[in-house]
Design an enzyme around this catalytic site. Structure first.
Site, PDB file in Angstrom:
ATOM      1  N   SER A   1     -27.255   5.569 -37.475  1.00 36.52           N
ATOM      2  CA  SER A   1     -27.649   4.996 -36.177  1.00 36.52           C
ATOM      3  C   SER A   1     -27.532   6.102 -35.146  1.00 36.52           C
ATOM      4  O   SER A   1     -26.720   7.033 -35.294  1.00 36.52           O
ATOM      5  CB  SER A   1     -26.706   3.856 -35.791  1.00 36.52           C
ATOM      6  OG  SER A   1     -26.851   3.544 -34.410  1.00 36.52           O
TER       7      SER A   1
ATOM      8  N   TYR B   1     -18.042   1.577 -35.248  1.00 34.29           N
ATOM      9  CA  TYR B   1     -19.438   1.721 -35.693  1.00 34.29           C
ATOM     10  C   TYR B   1     -19.924   3.173 -35.498  1.00 34.29           C
ATOM     11  O   TYR B   1     -20.556   3.752 -36.398  1.00 34.29           O
ATOM     12  CB  TYR B   1     -20.285   0.751 -34.870  1.00 34.29           C
ATOM     13  CG  TYR B   1     -21.737   0.641 -35.242  1.00 34.29           C
ATOM     14  CD1 TYR B   1     -22.144  -0.155 -36.321  1.00 34.29           C
ATOM     15  CD2 TYR B   1     -22.724   1.289 -34.496  1.00 34.29           C
ATOM     16  CE1 TYR B   1     -23.488  -0.282 -36.644  1.00 34.29           C
ATOM     17  CE2 TYR B   1     -24.065   1.164 -34.810  1.00 34.29           C
ATOM     18  CZ  TYR B   1     -24.442   0.375 -35.880  1.00 34.29           C
ATOM     19  OH  TYR B   1     -25.773   0.254 -36.196  1.00 34.29           O
TER      20      TYR B   1
ATOM     21  N   ASP C   1     -21.298  -7.022 -52.600  1.00 42.10           N
ATOM     22  CA  ASP C   1     -20.521  -6.560 -51.457  1.00 42.10           C
ATOM     23  C   ASP C   1     -20.393  -5.044 -51.631  1.00 42.10           C
ATOM     24  O   ASP C   1     -19.748  -4.581 -52.579  1.00 42.10           O
ATOM     25  CB  ASP C   1     -19.143  -7.238 -51.455  1.00 42.10           C
ATOM     26  CG  ASP C   1     -18.251  -6.732 -50.329  1.00 42.10           C
ATOM     27  OD1 ASP C   1     -18.612  -5.732 -49.669  1.00 42.10           O
ATOM     28  OD2 ASP C   1     -17.184  -7.335 -50.120  1.00 42.10           O
ATOM     29  N   VAL C   2     -20.994  -4.288 -50.740  1.00 41.48           N
ATOM     30  CA  VAL C   2     -21.047  -2.829 -50.937  1.00 41.48           C
ATOM     31  C   VAL C   2     -19.674  -2.160 -50.883  1.00 41.48           C
ATOM     32  O   VAL C   2     -19.530  -1.020 -51.311  1.00 41.48           O
ATOM     33  CB  VAL C   2     -21.998  -2.128 -49.925  1.00 41.48           C
ATOM     34  CG1 VAL C   2     -23.440  -2.536 -50.167  1.00 41.48           C
ATOM     35  CG2 VAL C   2     -21.567  -2.384 -48.490  1.00 41.48           C
TER      36      VAL C   2
HETATM   37  N1  NAD Z   1     -30.804  -3.280 -35.324  1.00 40.90           N
HETATM   38  C1  NAD Z   1     -30.645  -2.094 -34.789  1.00 40.90           C
HETATM   39  O1  NAD Z   1     -31.008  -1.864 -33.631  1.00 40.90           O
HETATM   40  C2  NAD Z   1     -30.027  -0.973 -35.568  1.00 40.90           C
HETATM   41  C3  NAD Z   1     -29.951   0.276 -34.964  1.00 40.90           C
HETATM   42  C4  NAD Z   1     -29.402   1.333 -35.672  1.00 40.90           C
HETATM   43  C5  NAD Z   1     -28.945   1.136 -36.954  1.00 40.90           C
HETATM   44  N2  NAD Z   1     -29.013  -0.107 -37.513  1.00 40.90           N
HETATM   45  C6  NAD Z   1     -28.497  -0.237 -38.858  1.00 40.90           C
HETATM   46  O2  NAD Z   1     -29.487  -0.786 -39.710  1.00 40.90           O
HETATM   47  C7  NAD Z   1     -28.861  -1.529 -40.759  1.00 40.90           C
HETATM   48  C8  NAD Z   1     -29.445  -2.935 -40.796  1.00 40.90           C
HETATM   49  O3  NAD Z   1     -29.205  -3.545 -39.541  1.00 40.90           O
HETATM   50  P1  NAD Z   1     -29.880  -4.929 -39.105  1.00 40.90           P
HETATM   51  O4  NAD Z   1     -30.069  -4.856 -37.639  1.00 40.90           O
HETATM   52  O5  NAD Z   1     -31.023  -5.248 -39.978  1.00 40.90           O
HETATM   53  O6  NAD Z   1     -28.647  -5.921 -39.371  1.00 40.90           O
HETATM   54  P2  NAD Z   1     -28.604  -7.423 -39.917  1.00 40.90           P
HETATM   55  O7  NAD Z   1     -27.280  -7.950 -39.483  1.00 40.90           O
HETATM   56  O8  NAD Z   1     -29.843  -8.163 -39.532  1.00 40.90           O
HETATM   57  O9  NAD Z   1     -28.615  -7.228 -41.520  1.00 40.90           O
HETATM   58  C9  NAD Z   1     -27.522  -6.651 -42.181  1.00 40.90           C
HETATM   59  C10 NAD Z   1     -27.510  -7.151 -43.624  1.00 40.90           C
HETATM   60  O10 NAD Z   1     -26.379  -6.542 -44.288  1.00 40.90           O
HETATM   61  C11 NAD Z   1     -25.711  -7.553 -45.045  1.00 40.90           C
HETATM   62  N3  NAD Z   1     -24.303  -7.176 -45.250  1.00 40.90           N
HETATM   63  C12 NAD Z   1     -23.284  -7.197 -44.364  1.00 40.90           C
HETATM   64  N4  NAD Z   1     -22.144  -6.810 -44.945  1.00 40.90           N
HETATM   65  C13 NAD Z   1     -22.435  -6.523 -46.239  1.00 40.90           C
HETATM   66  C14 NAD Z   1     -21.677  -6.072 -47.355  1.00 40.90           C
HETATM   67  N5  NAD Z   1     -20.351  -5.856 -47.263  1.00 40.90           N
HETATM   68  N6  NAD Z   1     -22.309  -5.869 -48.525  1.00 40.90           N
HETATM   69  C15 NAD Z   1     -23.637  -6.112 -48.647  1.00 40.90           C
HETATM   70  N7  NAD Z   1     -24.406  -6.568 -47.647  1.00 40.90           N
HETATM   71  C16 NAD Z   1     -23.807  -6.761 -46.439  1.00 40.90           C
HETATM   72  C17 NAD Z   1     -25.867  -8.818 -44.228  1.00 40.90           C
HETATM   73  O11 NAD Z   1     -25.641  -9.986 -45.015  1.00 40.90           O
HETATM   74  C18 NAD Z   1     -27.316  -8.674 -43.749  1.00 40.90           C
HETATM   75  O12 NAD Z   1     -28.224  -9.215 -44.658  1.00 40.90           O
HETATM   76  C19 NAD Z   1     -27.361  -1.487 -40.469  1.00 40.90           C
HETATM   77  O13 NAD Z   1     -26.748  -0.453 -41.209  1.00 40.90           O
HETATM   78  C20 NAD Z   1     -27.316  -1.181 -38.999  1.00 40.90           C
HETATM   79  O14 NAD Z   1     -26.101  -0.588 -38.617  1.00 40.90           O
HETATM   80  C21 NAD Z   1     -29.539  -1.154 -36.852  1.00 40.90           C
END
Ligand code: NAD
Length: 248
Positions: free
Chosen positions: A143, A156, A63-64
Site C-alpha cells: 500500500s 498497517y 487463514d494466511v
Molecule cells: N482498498 C484500498 O484502498 C487499498 C489500498 C491499498 C492497499 N490495499 C490492500 O489491498 C488488499 C485488499 O484490500 P481490499 O480493500 O480489497 O479489502 P477487503 O476488506 O475488501 O478484502 C480483504 C479480504 O481479505 C480477507 N482476509 C482477511 N483476513 C484474512 C486472513 N487472515 N486470511 C485470509 N484472508 C483474509 C477478507 O475476508 C477479505 O475477503 C489488502 O491487502 C489491502 O491492505 C487496499
C-alpha cells in the site's frame, strides 16, 4: 490467446474487493484461479460467480497467518488445476488507532495477516514453483501507506513497508529459479475497506490525488496482470505505485 493461458493463479483474500477483482482479471486472461480466504462461504460464492463468467475457479478456506492452511491452499491448486504459476498475496485487515490508543494485539494482528501471511504465501508458492521448474510470478499487495506512513495506521503502515523488504529479499533469493517477485502499492481504491471511511477523511485524501479521483479495483488488478504475465519478464523486485499520482 490470453496472457495467462495455461497458468494457475492463487489469490489470498480473494473473496471480495481487490482480491476478487484480481481473480476475475487473471481468470479473464486465461488463468485458472484458486481463491483462498478466511471467509469460506464468501470465497465459495466468489468462485461460483467467476465460474458463471467462464473462469476455471475453485476456493478453499485459508487463514494466511496459519502456515499449514497456506501450504494446503498451494496444494489445492496443484491437485485441482496443476502447479501454481502466479501467487498473489492480497489478504488484509485494518485495526486503526493512534499509537497511544492502539492495543498490542491490534498491532500484531495486522502485521500477522499482511506480513506473516505474505511470507507464508511466498514460501509455499516458491517451493511449488521451484519443484515445477517453470519459474513463476509472486505479487505482493502492499500500500502507499508503506511508503509514506498513515496517521492512525502504525500497524498497517509498518506491515505494508515490511512487504517491500520481503518482496526485494525474496526476489533476490528466487531469481535463479526464474521466480519474479514484485509489489503493488495501491492508493485510495474504492472497496468495502475504504468506503467505511468518514466522508471528511475520504475528501481529504481525494484532494491529494493529481488524477482527481479514487481508483477502481480493476485498475489495481490490471497492474497485477502485467506483473503476473510475461509482459513483465524482466521485472523483479519492483514496487509499482497505483495511486493516480498521489505522493509521487
Ligand atoms: N482498498 C484500498 O484502498 C487499498 C489500498 C491499498 C492497499 N490495499 C490492500 O489491498 C488488499 C485488499 O484490500 P481490499 O480493500 O480489497 O479489502 P477487503 O476488506 O475488501 O478484502 C480483504 C479480504 O481479505 C480477507 N482476509 C482477511 N483476513 C484474512 C486472513 N487472515 N486470511 C485470509 N484472508 C483474509 C477478507 O475476508 C477479505 O475477503 C489488502 O491487502 C489491502 O491492505 C487496499
Amino acid at each position: 490467446m490470453g496472457l495467462l493461458d495455461g497458468r494457475n493463479a492463487v489469490i489470498t483474500g480473494g473473496a471480495q474487493g481487490i482480491g476478487f477483482e484480481i481473480a476475475g482479471v487473471l481468470g479473464g486472461a486465461g488463468a485458472s484461479v484458486v481463491l483462498g480466504d478466511i471467509n469460506e462461504q464468501a470465497a465459495a460464492e466468489a468462485a461460483d460467480q467467476l465460474a458463471k463468467n467462464g473462469v476455471a475457479a475453485t476456493s478453499l478456506r485459508c487463514d494466511v497467518t496459519d502456515e499449514d492452511e497456506v501450504a494446503a491452499l498451494v496444494a489445492h491448486c496443484t491437485d485441482t488445476f496443476g502447479p501454481v504459476g502466479v501467487m498473489v498475496n492480497n489478504a488484509g485487515i485494518t485495526r486503526d488507532a493512534t499509537l497511544r490508543k492502539m492495543a498490542l494485539a491490534d498491532f500484531r494482528a495486522v502485521v500477522d495477516v499482511h506480513l506473516t501471511g505474505a511470507w507464508n504465501g511466498t514460501r509455499y508458492a516458491a517451493e511449488a514453483m521451484r519443484a515445477h521448474g517453470q519459474g513463476g510470478s509472486i505479487v505482493n499487495i502492499s500500500s502507499i501507506a508503506g511508503k509514506v506512513g498513515n496517521f492512525g495506521q502504525t500497524n498497517y503502515s509498518a506491515a505494508k513497508a515490511g512487504l517491500v523488504g520481503l518482496t526485494k529479499a525474496s526476489a533476490k533469493e528466487l531469481a535463479k529459479a526464474s521466480v519474479r517477485v514484485n509489489a503493488v502499492q495501491p492508493g485510495l481504491i474504492r472497496t468495502a475497506m475504504t468506503e467505511a471511511m468518514p466522508k471528511a477523511a475520504w475528501d481529504a485524501k481525494l484532494a491529494e490525488i493529481p488524477l482527481g479521483r479514487a481508483g477502481e479495483p480493476a485498475e489495481v488488478a490490471q497492474v497485477v496482470l502485467f506483473l503476473a504475465s510475461d509482459l513483465a519478464s524482466y521485472v523483479t523486485g519492483a514496487v509499482v505505485e497505483v495511486t493516480g499520482g498521489r505522493y509521487m
